[in-house]
Design an enzyme around this catalytic site. Structure first.
Site, short mmCIF file in Angstrom:
data_model
loop_
_atom_site.label_atom_id
_atom_site.label_comp_id
_atom_site.label_asym_id
_atom_site.label_seq_id
_atom_site.Cartn_x
_atom_site.Cartn_y
_atom_site.Cartn_z
N CYS A 1 13.37 10.72 7.42
CA CYS A 1 13.21 10.31 8.82
C CYS A 1 14.52 10.42 9.59
O CYS A 1 14.53 10.73 10.77
CB CYS A 1 12.69 8.88 8.87
N GLU B 1 9.21 15.97 15.48
CA GLU B 1 9.67 15.78 14.10
C GLU B 1 8.92 16.76 13.20
O GLU B 1 7.69 16.76 13.17
CB GLU B 1 9.38 14.34 13.65
N LYS C 1 0.86 -1.19 0.00
CA LYS C 1 0.00 0.00 0.00
C LYS C 1 0.89 1.23 0.00
O LYS C 1 1.51 1.59 0.99
CB LYS C 1 -0.91 0.04 1.23
N GLY D 1 6.62 4.85 8.36
CA GLY D 1 5.78 6.05 8.41
C GLY D 1 5.93 6.72 9.77
O GLY D 1 6.93 6.51 10.47
N SER D 2 4.93 7.47 10.15
CA SER D 2 5.04 8.24 11.38
C SER D 2 4.91 7.34 12.61
O SER D 2 4.31 6.26 12.55
CB SER D 2 3.94 9.30 11.41
N THR D 3 5.43 7.83 13.73
CA THR D 3 5.33 7.09 14.99
C THR D 3 3.86 6.94 15.40
O THR D 3 3.44 5.88 15.87
CB THR D 3 6.15 7.83 16.06
N GLY E 1 2.47 4.23 13.32
CA GLY E 1 3.17 2.99 13.70
C GLY E 1 2.56 2.36 14.94
O GLY E 1 2.36 1.13 15.01
N GLU F 1 9.20 1.09 11.10
CA GLU F 1 10.28 2.08 10.90
C GLU F 1 9.58 3.43 10.98
O GLU F 1 8.83 3.78 10.06
CB GLU F 1 10.93 1.92 9.52
P1 NAD Z 1 2.12 8.35 7.77
O1 NAD Z 1 2.35 7.60 9.02
O2 NAD Z 1 1.10 9.42 7.77
O3 NAD Z 1 1.71 7.36 6.58
C1 NAD Z 1 2.48 6.23 6.26
C2 NAD Z 1 1.58 5.20 5.60
O4 NAD Z 1 0.59 4.78 6.54
C3 NAD Z 1 0.82 5.74 4.39
O5 NAD Z 1 0.74 4.74 3.40
C4 NAD Z 1 -0.55 6.04 4.96
O6 NAD Z 1 -1.59 6.01 4.01
C5 NAD Z 1 -0.70 4.93 5.98
N1 NAD Z 1 -1.64 5.28 7.05
C6 NAD Z 1 -1.98 6.52 7.49
N2 NAD Z 1 -2.90 6.42 8.48
C7 NAD Z 1 -3.16 5.11 8.66
C8 NAD Z 1 -4.01 4.38 9.53
N3 NAD Z 1 -4.80 4.98 10.42
N4 NAD Z 1 -3.99 3.02 9.46
C9 NAD Z 1 -3.19 2.39 8.56
N5 NAD Z 1 -2.40 3.02 7.71
C10 NAD Z 1 -2.35 4.38 7.75
O7 NAD Z 1 3.56 8.90 7.33
P2 NAD Z 1 3.91 9.81 6.09
O8 NAD Z 1 3.40 11.19 6.36
O9 NAD Z 1 3.49 9.14 4.82
O10 NAD Z 1 5.51 9.79 6.12
C11 NAD Z 1 6.24 10.57 7.00
C12 NAD Z 1 6.66 9.79 8.22
O11 NAD Z 1 7.35 8.61 7.83
C13 NAD Z 1 7.64 10.56 9.09
O12 NAD Z 1 7.26 10.43 10.43
C14 NAD Z 1 8.96 9.85 8.85
O13 NAD Z 1 9.89 9.96 9.88
C15 NAD Z 1 8.54 8.45 8.61
N6 NAD Z 1 9.56 7.69 7.88
C16 NAD Z 1 10.32 6.80 8.57
C17 NAD Z 1 11.32 6.09 7.91
C18 NAD Z 1 12.18 5.09 8.65
O14 NAD Z 1 12.80 4.25 8.00
N7 NAD Z 1 12.25 5.13 9.97
C19 NAD Z 1 11.55 6.31 6.56
C20 NAD Z 1 10.75 7.23 5.89
C21 NAD Z 1 9.75 7.92 6.57
#
Ligand code: NAD
Length: 495
Positions: free
Chosen positions: A301, A399, A191, A244-246, A249, A267
């Site tokens: 990130c 962040e 996804k 994605g975001s904490t 996560g 991650e």
């Molecule tokens: P996000 O958490 O908003 O979204 C990430 C993914 O999760 C997207 O595909 C989104 O559609 C999905 N998502 C959103 N809400 C959801 C829910 N309620 N249930 C299930 N899935 C859901 O993050 P973002 O804004 O896309 O990316 C930025 C974040 O990603 C930052 O916090 C960044 O630090 C982190 N990031 C971490 C790493 C790492 O390796 N640690 C790498 C890249 C980005």
């Protein structure tokens, strides 16, 4: 990689016909509801295409197709060497389509196309090759059992893996999850983030062309609550690979707990410290690296977003970082000279600007701070630096995920460690020093998944990448990545 002109990229952009349908069971299909959403280029606000807006019915369909493919063994029971051959072919296909992929990535999320084309994507091809080459070189174990017994310890594929990824490095994040999962024999459902579905769909096209059987790899574009959540809660998904975001996560941990205790690998976010000691050999080189906080519009990130500088060099070093940061002036992402493109969308741009407003209230703005309009889009932000930040400030703790650097100062090594560890995150940390003992002491004391000495944010397929604390639990890259997509099985044989 050679430089292409602005005219070249602009013309290629008008010729592109990006995929917008979901990819299930080896076919591009509409979402079950027939719904699609508008996918816009943040650097122009222009419409790129309509993208399938998947939901629960599509999730159920893709999971059942992926499960059937796994059980049928069309991929899972092929020998590791055969899977390797297919994935090596995939690497060649990505290389063949490098221009298209770089452009799709740039149009979707605003990153400078030439940077993607010259550096990020050629590197990514090597990631695919590395995972492909690894899979027929991993051996299992035999335990020292009593005479007359044989205890085999094997790792076998988990089954159905759901990968949910962000928009900042769309194809990189998809490859980091999906390719080791596929190499290990799993079926995968990807996804992509709703902001950046295009390269995930192109990847599906290439994976099919490389020879991965239908149903083994599926892509479901759509929104987090509509696709990510049902994947997280699904009783027939065995493993979640999330970047994605904490905040989101944490939801994935709870999805697992509420459903079938599936593996949940996270991650997540970061607020990485970059500590500069007075005894740093080459302050100019260190300043150039510190300014890379603006790379990829600061949407990284592991970016070194907290610059923690020893008092003796603080002022001189800050001047150098400001000078190097000016190179990241925002510009048209299709211009090959642009180092900083547009933010991913207006909403995220607004969030970053609200942090800049908080920064203005608590610290001293020494560079940038403004939203910029280029052409028809207001989604650009100047490289921004705040000095006089203290550990309690919001811009030292949260962040921001934009081109914003917070600069703190310290006197003693112990104080630097305290400041660096004063965070909920623990993804990456950097230390600049010419003192070898200090480098080792710092590496031991810093609570981060990776500590970089005299460099920042080095990443390689050969080396594990991931976080401690609320930056996550799993490790991408290296042979350790396979631990996430395989489970240990013991077999006792009495003879
Ligand atoms: P996000 O958490 O908003 O979204 C990430 C993914 O999760 C997207 O595909 C989104 O559609 C999905 N998502 C959103 N809400 C959801 C829910 N309620 N249930 C299930 N899935 C859901 O993050 P973002 O804004 O896309 O990316 C930025 C974040 O990603 C930052 O916090 C960044 O630090 C982190 N990031 C971490 C790493 C790492 O390796 N640690 C790498 C890249 C980005």
């Amino acid at each position: 990689m050679s430089i292409r002109s602005l005219d070249f990229w602009t013309r290629r952009a008008t010729e592109l016909k990006p995929d917008g349908l979901a990819f299930i069971a080896g076919r591009f299909v509409q979402s079950a509801s027939g719904k699609a959403y508008e996918n816009r280029n943040p650097a122009t606000n222009g419409l790129i295409n309509l993208v399938a807006e998947c939901g629960q019915v599509d999730v159920d369909g893709a999971v059942s197709v992926a499960r059937a493919a796994f059980e049928a063994g069309v991929w899972s029971r092929r020998s590791p060497t055969e899977r390797k051959r297919v994935l090596l072919r995939l690497a060649d296909l990505i290389e063949r389509d490098l221009e298209t992929i770089a452009l799709l990535e740039s149009l979707d999320m605003g990153k400078p196309v030439q940077v993607a084309f010259s550096y990020e994507l050629p590197d990514l091809v090597e990631y695919v090759r590395w995972f492909a080459e690894s899979i027929d070189k991993i051996y299992d174990e035999i335990a020292p059992a009593p005479r007359g017994n044989l205890a085999l310890i094997r790792r076998e594929a988990v089954g159905v893996v759901a990968a949910v990824v962000p928009w900042n490095f769309p194809l990189d994040m998809a490859v980091w999850k999906c390719i080791p999962a596929l190499a290990a024999g799993n079926s995968v459902i990807l996804k992509p983030a709703e902001q950046s579905p295009l390269t995930a769909l192109h990847l599906a096209r290439l994976i099919a062309e490389a020879g991965v059987p239908d149903g083994v790899f599926n892509v479901l574009p759509g929104f987090g609550a509509a696709v990510g959540q049902p994947l997280g809660l699904h009783m027939d998904v065995d493993c979640l690979a999330f970047t994605g975001s904490t905040e989101v996560g944490k939801r994935f941990l709870s999805y697992s707990a509420q459903s079938n205790m599936k593996l949940a690998w996270l991650e997540c976010g970061g607020k990485s410290p970059n500590i500069i000691f007075d005894d740093t050999d080459d302050l100019d080189a260190a300043a150039e690296l510190a300014a890379r906080v603006h790379y990829n519009q600061g949407e990284i990130c592991s970016s070194p977003t907290r610059l923690i500088v020893q008092k003796g060099v603080h002022d001189a070093f800050l001047e150098k970082v400001i000078a190097h940061s000016r190179a990241y002036a925002p510009g048209n992402p299709l211009d090959p000279n642009t180092l900083m493109g547009s933010m991913v969308d207006a909403e995220h741009c607004g969030r970053v600007m609200s942090y800049i407003e908080k920064g203005r209230a608590e610290a001293s703005l020494v560079l940038g701070g403004n939203r910029v309009t280029i052409g028809s889009s207001e989604n650009f932000i100047e490289p921004t630096i705040f000095a006089g930040v203290t550990p309690g400030h919001i811009i030292a703790q949260e962040e921001i995920f934009g081109p914003v650097l917070s600069v703190l100062s310290f006197e003693t090594e112990a104080e630097a460690v305290r400041m660096a560890n004063d965070s909920i995150y623990g993804l990456m940390a950097s230390v600049f020093t010419s003192n070898l003992s200090r480098a080792h002491r710092m590496s031991e004391s810093l609570r981060a998944g990776t500590v970089a000495v005299n460099t920042v944010d080095l990443i390689s397929p050969l080396v594990p990448f991931g976080g401690m604390r609320q930056s996550g639990n799993g490790r991408d890259n290296s042979l350790h990545a396979f631990e996430k997509y395989t489970q240990m099985k013991t077999t006792w044989i009495k003879f």
